[in-house]
Design a protein around this motif. Sequence first.
Motif, PDB file in Angstrom:
ATOM      1  N   MET A 102       0.707  -1.198   0.033  1.00 10.82           N
ATOM      2  CA  MET A 102       0.007   0.081   0.024  1.00 10.82           C
ATOM      3  C   MET A 102       0.955   1.264  -0.026  1.00 10.82           C
ATOM      4  N   LEU A 103       0.269   2.142  -0.721  1.00 10.46           N
ATOM      5  CA  LEU A 103       1.220   3.640  -0.874  1.00 10.46           C
ATOM      6  C   LEU A 103       0.731   4.547   0.130  1.00 10.46           C
ATOM      7  N   LEU A 104       1.653   4.928   1.028  1.00 11.68           N
ATOM      8  CA  LEU A 104       1.241   5.973   2.106  1.00 11.68           C
ATOM      9  C   LEU A 104       1.781   7.169   1.827  1.00 11.68           C
ATOM     10  N   LEU A 105       1.135   8.433   1.823  1.00  8.53           N
ATOM     11  CA  LEU A 105       2.055   9.645   1.757  1.00  8.53           C
ATOM     12  C   LEU A 105       2.054  10.501   3.138  1.00  8.53           C
ATOM     13  N   LYS A 106       3.015  11.026   3.384  1.00  9.38           N
ATOM     14  CA  LYS A 106       3.159  11.833   4.716  1.00  9.38           C
ATOM     15  C   LYS A 106       2.676  13.424   4.323  1.00  9.38           C
ATOM     16  N   ARG A 107       1.544  13.671   5.383  1.00 11.78           N
ATOM     17  CA  ARG A 107       1.091  15.033   5.148  1.00 11.78           C
ATOM     18  C   ARG A 107       1.752  16.077   5.623  1.00 11.78           C
ATOM     19  N   SER A 108       1.967  16.963   4.847  1.00 10.31           N
ATOM     20  CA  SER A 108       2.637  18.124   5.236  1.00 10.31           C
ATOM     21  C   SER A 108       2.099  18.901   6.408  1.00 10.31           C
ATOM     22  N   THR A 109       3.027  19.459   7.184  1.00  6.08           N
ATOM     23  CA  THR A 109       2.608  20.176   8.649  1.00  6.08           C
ATOM     24  C   THR A 109       1.457  21.234   8.453  1.00  6.08           C
ATOM     25  N   ASP A 110       1.497  21.851   7.058  1.00  8.13           N
ATOM     26  CA  ASP A 110       0.374  22.919   7.207  1.00  8.13           C
ATOM     27  C   ASP A 110      -1.123  22.392   6.544  1.00  8.13           C
ATOM     28  N   GLN A 111      -0.950  21.057   6.324  1.00 11.05           N
ATOM     29  CA  GLN A 111      -2.381  20.377   6.071  1.00 11.05           C
ATOM     30  C   GLN A 111      -3.257  19.949   7.197  1.00 11.05           C
ATOM     31  N   HIS A 112      -4.381  19.839   6.944  1.00  8.76           N
ATOM     32  CA  HIS A 112      -5.203  19.056   7.855  1.00  8.76           C
ATOM     33  C   HIS A 112      -4.754  17.912   8.177  1.00  8.76           C
ATOM     34  N   CYS A 113      -4.656  17.375   9.448  1.00  8.93           N
ATOM     35  CA  CYS A 113      -3.973  15.979   9.891  1.00  8.93           C
ATOM     36  C   CYS A 113      -2.629  16.156   9.528  1.00  8.93           C
ATOM     37  N   GLY A 114      -2.005  17.187   9.636  1.00  9.32           N
ATOM     38  CA  GLY A 114      -0.481  17.281   9.189  1.00  9.32           C
ATOM     39  C   GLY A 114       0.389  16.397  10.093  1.00  9.32           C
ATOM     40  N   GLY A 115       1.414  15.906   9.227  1.00  8.88           N
ATOM     41  CA  GLY A 115       2.488  15.040   9.852  1.00  8.88           C
ATOM     42  C   GLY A 115       2.011  13.728   9.879  1.00  8.88           C
ATOM     43  N   LEU A 116       0.905  13.351   9.601  1.00  9.47           N
ATOM     44  CA  LEU A 116       0.275  12.012   9.640  1.00  9.47           C
ATOM     45  C   LEU A 116       0.477  11.435   8.371  1.00  9.47           C
ATOM     46  N   TRP A 117       0.513  10.127   8.292  1.00  9.99           N
ATOM     47  CA  TRP A 117       0.588   9.293   6.926  1.00  9.99           C
ATOM     48  C   TRP A 117      -1.008   8.972   6.472  1.00  9.99           C
ATOM     49  N   SER A 118      -1.066   9.224   5.275  1.00 13.23           N
ATOM     50  CA  SER A 118      -2.492   9.159   4.546  1.00 13.23           C
ATOM     51  C   SER A 118      -2.469   8.527   3.284  1.00 13.23           C
ATOM     52  N   PHE A 119      -3.399   7.964   3.064  1.00 12.30           N
ATOM     53  CA  PHE A 119      -3.679   7.325   1.543  1.00 12.30           C
ATOM     54  C   PHE A 119      -3.639   8.668   0.441  1.00 12.30           C
ATOM     55  N   PRO A 120      -3.008   8.314  -0.573  1.00 12.78           N
ATOM     56  CA  PRO A 120      -3.291   9.322  -1.514  1.00 12.78           C
ATOM     57  C   PRO A 120      -4.678   9.648  -1.849  1.00 12.78           C
ATOM     58  N   GLY A 121      -5.124  10.947  -1.994  1.00 15.56           N
ATOM     59  CA  GLY A 121      -6.599  11.082  -2.375  1.00 15.56           C
ATOM     60  C   GLY A 121      -6.832  12.653  -2.045  1.00 15.56           C
ATOM     61  N   GLY A 122      -7.910  13.060  -1.968  1.00 15.70           N
ATOM     62  CA  GLY A 122      -8.401  14.518  -1.776  1.00 15.70           C
ATOM     63  C   GLY A 122      -9.801  14.608  -2.139  1.00 15.70           C
ATOM     64  N   LYS A 123     -10.114  16.024  -2.010  1.00  7.86           N
ATOM     65  CA  LYS A 123     -11.642  16.218  -1.989  1.00  7.86           C
ATOM     66  C   LYS A 123     -12.096  16.165  -3.588  1.00  7.86           C
ATOM     67  N   VAL A 124     -13.553  15.704  -3.675  1.00  4.40           N
ATOM     68  CA  VAL A 124     -14.349  15.631  -5.035  1.00  4.40           C
ATOM     69  C   VAL A 124     -14.629  16.812  -5.346  1.00  4.40           C
ATOM     70  N   GLU A 125     -14.245  17.389  -6.737  1.00  5.05           N
ATOM     71  CA  GLU A 125     -14.740  18.588  -7.257  1.00  5.05           C
ATOM     72  C   GLU A 125     -15.917  18.571  -7.679  1.00  5.05           C
ATOM     73  N   GLN A 126     -16.468  19.653  -7.778  1.00  2.90           N
ATOM     74  CA  GLN A 126     -17.922  19.713  -8.393  1.00  2.90           C
ATOM     75  C   GLN A 126     -18.260  19.156  -9.653  1.00  2.90           C
ATOM     76  N   GLY A 127     -19.189  18.123  -9.926  1.00  2.00           N
ATOM     77  CA  GLY A 127     -19.616  17.703 -10.929  1.00  2.00           C
ATOM     78  C   GLY A 127     -18.610  16.343 -11.251  1.00  2.00           C
ATOM     79  N   GLU A 128     -17.743  15.964 -10.336  1.00  3.85           N
ATOM     80  CA  GLU A 128     -16.738  15.070 -10.478  1.00  3.85           C
ATOM     81  C   GLU A 128     -17.284  13.787  -9.673  1.00  3.85           C
ATOM     82  N   SER A 129     -17.143  12.441 -10.416  1.00  3.05           N
ATOM     83  CA  SER A 129     -17.417  11.430  -9.652  1.00  3.05           C
ATOM     84  C   SER A 129     -16.637  10.873  -8.531  1.00  3.05           C
TER      85      SER A 129
END
Length: 127
Positions: free
Chosen positions: A1-28
């Motif tokens: 599994m691939l984990l990315l370390k979140r930068s300290t200025d992000q929500h949940c900064g400094g923690l490891w998370s799965f690649p991902g992000g917010k769904v944009e308008q009109g996007e599945s």
Amino acid sequence: MLLLKRSTDQHCGGLWSFPGGKVEQGESPQAAAMRELQEETGLTGLTWQSLGTHSFTYPDRLLHFQLFGCLCVSLTSLDCESEHAWVARDRLVDYPMPAANGALLGMLGAYRVSVKDGNQDEDQDRE
Ligand SMILES: Nc1nc2c([nH]c(=O)n2[C@H]2C[C@H](O)[C@@H](COP(=O)(O)OP(=O)(O)OP(=O)(O)O)O2)c(=O)[nH]1
């Protein structure tokens, strides 16, 4: 599994998370997952599978997650801005993750990828 370390200025900064992000308008949700994987890692995923949904309330926000699994084959295109780690499924617990990920890890439990090898279909646990 691939984990990315979140930068300290992000929500949940400094923690490891799965690649991902917010769904944009009109996007599945799946299109968003494919786009975020490409943007964050340069990778293209194959054999996408929906693994389920989960809602989690942080003190400052309510998030709705849709989790997908995919197989990444052309790893030479890996290009991560953030620190990253390929982690065996049973070692994920060693990486501090956001509170919501407890349930996401549970959803990975039944995840198998079917890999076509010659004439045989083989179910494998993917790392
Ligand atoms: N990508 C990702 N986000 C997670 C995980 N677990 C978890 O609680 N989150 C939270 C952190 C964020 O509040 C939210 C995802 O937002 P994000 O900040 O990564 O999304 P984004 O790239 O679209 O956002 P932005 O920084 O461009 O505004 O989900 C996880 O495993 N992966």
